[in-house]
Design a protein around this motif. Structure first.
Motif, PDB file in Angstrom:
ATOM      1  N   PRO A  39      -4.593 -15.862  32.855  1.00 52.68           N
ATOM      2  CA  PRO A  39      -5.071 -14.643  32.503  1.00 52.68           C
ATOM      3  C   PRO A  39      -5.457 -13.707  33.305  1.00 52.68           C
ATOM      4  CG  PRO A  39      -6.677 -16.246  31.931  1.00 52.68           C
ATOM      5  CD  PRO A  39      -5.451 -17.166  32.581  1.00 52.68           C
ATOM      6  N   PRO A  40      -5.972 -12.052  33.266  1.00 51.00           N
ATOM      7  CA  PRO A  40      -5.885 -11.345  34.240  1.00 51.00           C
ATOM      8  C   PRO A  40      -7.957 -11.468  34.614  1.00 51.00           C
ATOM      9  CG  PRO A  40      -5.358 -10.430  32.376  1.00 51.00           C
ATOM     10  CD  PRO A  40      -5.021 -11.440  32.392  1.00 51.00           C
ATOM     11  N   GLU A  41      -8.159 -11.624  35.790  1.00 51.78           N
ATOM     12  CA  GLU A  41      -9.538 -11.351  36.172  1.00 51.78           C
ATOM     13  C   GLU A  41     -10.307 -10.626  35.033  1.00 51.78           C
ATOM     14  OE1 GLU A  41     -11.782 -13.413  37.683  1.00 51.78           O
ATOM     15  OE2 GLU A  41      -9.382 -14.044  38.358  1.00 51.78           O
ATOM     16  N   ARG A  42     -11.381 -10.677  34.410  1.00 59.30           N
ATOM     17  CA  ARG A  42     -12.773  -9.808  33.815  1.00 59.30           C
ATOM     18  C   ARG A  42     -13.405  -9.755  34.462  1.00 59.30           C
ATOM     19  NH1 ARG A  42     -13.192 -15.453  29.236  1.00 59.30           N
ATOM     20  NH2 ARG A  42     -11.245 -15.694  28.750  1.00 59.30           N
TER      21      ARG A  42
ATOM     22  N   ARG B  15     -22.801 -29.177  17.314  1.00 56.31           N
ATOM     23  CA  ARG B  15     -22.060 -29.372  16.781  1.00 56.31           C
ATOM     24  C   ARG B  15     -21.006 -28.377  16.695  1.00 56.31           C
ATOM     25  NH1 ARG B  15     -27.865 -28.003  15.453  1.00 56.31           N
ATOM     26  NH2 ARG B  15     -27.707 -26.641  16.548  1.00 56.31           N
ATOM     27  N   ARG B  16     -20.688 -28.290  18.716  1.00 58.79           N
ATOM     28  CA  ARG B  16     -18.903 -28.022  19.009  1.00 58.79           C
ATOM     29  C   ARG B  16     -18.699 -28.607  19.238  1.00 58.79           C
ATOM     30  NH1 ARG B  16     -21.728 -22.981  22.833  1.00 58.79           N
ATOM     31  NH2 ARG B  16     -23.282 -22.213  21.160  1.00 58.79           N
TER      32      ARG B  16
ATOM     33  N   ARG C  39     -18.062 -32.999  24.499  1.00 57.80           N
ATOM     34  CA  ARG C  39     -18.725 -31.530  25.020  1.00 57.80           C
ATOM     35  C   ARG C  39     -20.529 -31.737  24.755  1.00 57.80           C
ATOM     36  NH1 ARG C  39     -16.808 -25.948  22.273  1.00 57.80           N
ATOM     37  NH2 ARG C  39     -17.616 -24.390  23.721  1.00 57.80           N
TER      38      ARG C  39
ATOM     39  N   ARG D  97     -11.369 -31.732  30.208  1.00 57.13           N
ATOM     40  CA  ARG D  97     -10.646 -29.999  29.098  1.00 57.13           C
ATOM     41  C   ARG D  97     -10.538 -28.680  28.923  1.00 57.13           C
ATOM     42  NH1 ARG D  97     -15.162 -27.186  26.900  1.00 57.13           N
ATOM     43  NH2 ARG D  97     -14.378 -26.586  25.106  1.00 57.13           N
TER      44      ARG D  97
ATOM     45  N   ASP E 131      -7.595 -29.186  26.819  1.00 53.22           N
ATOM     46  CA  ASP E 131      -7.435 -29.031  25.619  1.00 53.22           C
ATOM     47  C   ASP E 131      -7.369 -27.315  25.937  1.00 53.22           C
ATOM     48  OD1 ASP E 131      -9.190 -26.882  23.318  1.00 53.22           O
ATOM     49  OD2 ASP E 131     -11.401 -28.477  23.550  1.00 53.22           O
ATOM     50  N   ARG E 132      -6.169 -27.406  24.679  1.00 50.35           N
ATOM     51  CA  ARG E 132      -5.166 -26.121  24.367  1.00 50.35           C
ATOM     52  C   ARG E 132      -5.862 -24.668  24.509  1.00 50.35           C
ATOM     53  NH1 ARG E 132      -0.312 -27.293  21.258  1.00 50.35           N
ATOM     54  NH2 ARG E 132       0.601 -25.850  22.110  1.00 50.35           N
ATOM     55  N   ALA E 133      -7.124 -25.146  23.283  1.00 52.78           N
ATOM     56  CA  ALA E 133      -7.902 -23.838  23.118  1.00 52.78           C
ATOM     57  C   ALA E 133      -8.387 -23.284  24.071  1.00 52.78           C
ATOM     58  CB  ALA E 133      -9.127 -24.273  22.288  1.00 52.78           C
ATOM     59  N   VAL E 134      -9.078 -24.283  25.559  1.00 44.50           N
ATOM     60  CA  VAL E 134      -9.998 -24.421  26.537  1.00 44.50           C
ATOM     61  C   VAL E 134      -9.043 -23.459  27.799  1.00 44.50           C
ATOM     62  CG1 VAL E 134     -11.235 -25.093  28.446  1.00 44.50           C
ATOM     63  CG2 VAL E 134     -11.380 -25.339  26.684  1.00 44.50           C
TER      64      VAL E 134
ATOM     65  N   ALA F 153      -6.100 -22.247  27.289  1.00 44.21           N
ATOM     66  CA  ALA F 153      -5.595 -20.416  26.967  1.00 44.21           C
ATOM     67  C   ALA F 153      -6.102 -19.169  27.802  1.00 44.21           C
ATOM     68  CB  ALA F 153      -5.785 -19.884  25.377  1.00 44.21           C
TER      69      ALA F 153
ATOM     70  N   TYR G 101     -13.724 -18.202  37.695  1.00 46.17           N
ATOM     71  CA  TYR G 101     -14.688 -18.113  36.908  1.00 46.17           C
ATOM     72  C   TYR G 101     -14.699 -20.113  35.898  1.00 46.17           C
ATOM     73  CZ  TYR G 101     -18.326 -16.929  33.057  1.00 46.17           C
ATOM     74  OH  TYR G 101     -19.105 -16.262  32.294  1.00 46.17           O
TER      75      TYR G 101
ATOM     76  N   LYS H  95     -20.052 -18.394  36.353  1.00 51.21           N
ATOM     77  CA  LYS H  95     -20.308 -19.394  35.006  1.00 51.21           C
ATOM     78  C   LYS H  95     -21.454 -19.512  35.125  1.00 51.21           C
ATOM     79  CE  LYS H  95     -17.887 -21.763  32.118  1.00 51.21           C
ATOM     80  NZ  LYS H  95     -17.349 -21.684  30.537  1.00 51.21           N
TER      81      LYS H  95
END
Lengths: 190, 359
Positions: B2-5, B113-114, B118, B199, B203-206, B208, B214, B266
């Motif tokens: 992804p591009p830099e935020r 709880r997440r 983790r 992760r 972990d595909r969510a991470v 993405a 970062y 981070k």
């Protein structure tokens, strides 16, 4: 900051099937949570339904991010307003109540806000967002303004909206009757 | 990738913020001088770390001052200190501050709880880094020093701020642990990094939304610091100091680089995250008065103070969601719950579209 392709929301086409809600859960980045909102006016008297995605506000840029005290909501160069960074979000809910569109959702257990991120894992590599990909009636359409104009005569796409005194330009669009160029929302009760 | 935020708080810094950072760095240098018995206990071999920490202090305080310039941050900052220093708040909820600190900072139940793994990884990283900081910083500053007892070759005395404290036998397990405590914290940090690197690769969510600079770089830097730190011990105890000087340079460079980048990546969440203690206090104190109802549906919305503060924040940002229509039930968009914002918009939209969808 502009998005080459955007979501065009046309609630007049929405049949309230909920496919967008279900597909949103399947997006890799959403961890089984649907970040879509699908609201009905009054199901006993009307078929009208309103799907709500993040409109990725451009000007003023992302009010949700601007009211975030910890800079958790980041806006990428391509104009996408991301879901809050889990390491930063402190669960204050400023974005939840500050968003003019009512998009962000607060998870009480996780103390974390989630919001539509335009399925960034997909759209950043050229795929469509899940909701628009599965919408059977094109109430949610992912493409360019030219494509929408060509395929929907007598309709216009607007990206400027008025909320009270505040005017907002957005990255996503709404499809409206052709006489409108700026959409002013009168406050109508549920 | 992804591009830099871009971040909204990357506003232009002001001279005053640099001055605040400079004063903090100067204050730390004075404390180092005073706490090390006028540098008598200062270990010159650690000068690189000391310079890095002074630079870090300057950067973090400057960045923090710039962060507080954001309207919502500044408002929460003021409200938080008002609540912490308020006798009325303390009397109303005497256990609130320790409960908030324990829950948000120590136990971190919100991460559990997440996800349990983790949470375990974060606890390892958290206690490893806290432990390493509490050991390293006082040693670097000369606030802690170890000296051989006169006439002994194995018994050491620990000095804190120049005052003698406990003695211990360097050949005992306790003595070994005192001199190698950073190895224990390094093991914790490596365990945490393994969890989070796993992760980030699996972990595909991470995957993405992550970016190398970062998200990955901080973890890799922690691994380099921890592994080279352990290798220093291995070199000294098993290989008669082979490559020790090389490892010292790599270790010091990794530490100083990581320290200097804390305010810009981070790791700044370590500085920001304690704000959640203030947020919990703000919410719980204000919720004692109940929630203001949504102007349309009447369901509980948010504490009145919260809504007032949110409107003020928008005022400062130059955004005006005031509703001038006298017949409307709300005077400001913030008086509506998220659902009513959507549903009232739906009503407005379908009214514009003609009668076919109207009630």
């Amino acid at each position: 900051m502009t998005m080459e392709r955007s979501i065009f929301v046309d609630p007049s086409r929405c049949i309230g099937c909920g496919a967008c809600m279900a597909a949103c859960r399947e997006c890799d980045g959403h961890r089984g949570k649907s970040l879509m909102n699908l609201d009905f006016l009054d199901r006993s008297t009307s078929t009208a339904a309103l799907p709500t995605v993040c409109m990725h506000c451009v000007d003023p840029v992302a009010p949700c991010a601007q009211v975030c005290p910890v800079d958790a909501i980041l806006v990428s160069e391509d104009g996408v307003v991301h879901s809050p960074d889990a390491s930063r979000c402190i669960g204050c809910q400023n974005c939840v109540h500050g968003c003019p569109w009512g998009v962000p959702k607060f998870d009480v257990e996780e103390q974390l806000v989630h919001k539509c991120d335009l399925c960034y894992d997909r759209t950043s590599v050229g795929l469509g967002p899940m909701c628009a990909t599965v919408c059977p009636s094109d109430a949610l359409y992912y493409g360019s303004e030219d494509e929408v104009r060509a395929s929907r005569p007598r309709r216009a796409a607007v990206d400027v909206f008025s909320f009270g005194r505040q005017e907002l330009q957005t990255g996503n669009w709404m499809v409206v009757p052709e006489e409108f160029s700026v959409l002013t929302f009168p406050l109508v009760g549920p | 990738m992804p591009p830099e935020r871009t971040s909204l708080s990357h506003t232009h810094p002001r001279f005053r913020e640099y001055v605040v950072g400079g004063v903090a760095a100067l204050g730390l240098m004075v404390l180092i001088w005073a706490g090390s018995n006028q540098l008598a206990n200062f270990d010159s071999a650690l000068i690189g770390y000391a310079v890095g920490i002074v630079a870090l202090t300057f950067a973090i305080v400057s960045r923090y001052a710039r962060w507080l310039r954001m309207p919502s941050t500044g408002r929460y900052w003021r409200r938080g200190w008002q609540l912490v220093s308020s006798w009325e708040s303390f009397r109303a909820l005497p256990g609130l501050l320790p409960r908030a600190v324990l829950g948000q900072m120590v136990g971190q139940g919100f991460i559990r709880r997440r996800g349990l793994v983790r949470w375990f990884g974060h606890q390892c990283l958290f206690w490893g880094v806290i432990g390493a900081t509490l050991i390293t910083f006082p040693l670097v500053f000369g606030w802690l020093a170890f000296k051989l007892e006169p006439g002994s070759t194995e018994t050491y005395r620990m000095f804190a701020f120049g005052f003698g404290t406990l003695t211990f036998d360097a050949t005992s397990f306790f003595g070994w642990s005192m001199f190698h405590a950073l190895n224990y914290t390094a093991v914790l940090v490596i365990a945490g990094c393994v969890v989070f690197l796993w992760r980030r690769f699996r972990d595909r969510a991470v995957i993405a939304g992550q970016s190398f600079g970062y998200d990955m770089m901080p973890l890799l830097m922690l691994v380099v610091i921890s592994v080279t730190g352990i290798l220093l011990t291995v070199s000294a105890t098993l290989f008669e100091g082979s490559y020790y000087d090389f490892l010292v340079i790599i270790h010091m460079a990794a530490v100083v680089l990581t320290l200097v980048f804390i305010p810009y990546g981070k790791f700044f969440h370590v500085v920001q995250r304690p704000a959640s203690v203030g947020i919990q206090m703000y919410n719980e104190i204000n919720l004692r008065g109940g929630r203001q109802p949504c102007a349309l549906c009447g369901e509980p919305l948010a504490p009145e103070q919260f809504v007032v503060d949110l409107k003020s924040t928008f005022d400062e940002l130059g955004q005006d969601y005031t509703i001038d229509d006298e017949s409307a039930p709300a005077r400001h968009l913030s008086e509506l719950c998220p659902r009513c914002k959507r549903v009232s918009r739906a009503g407005g939209y379908f009214a514009l579209n003609g009668s076919s969808f109207a009630k």
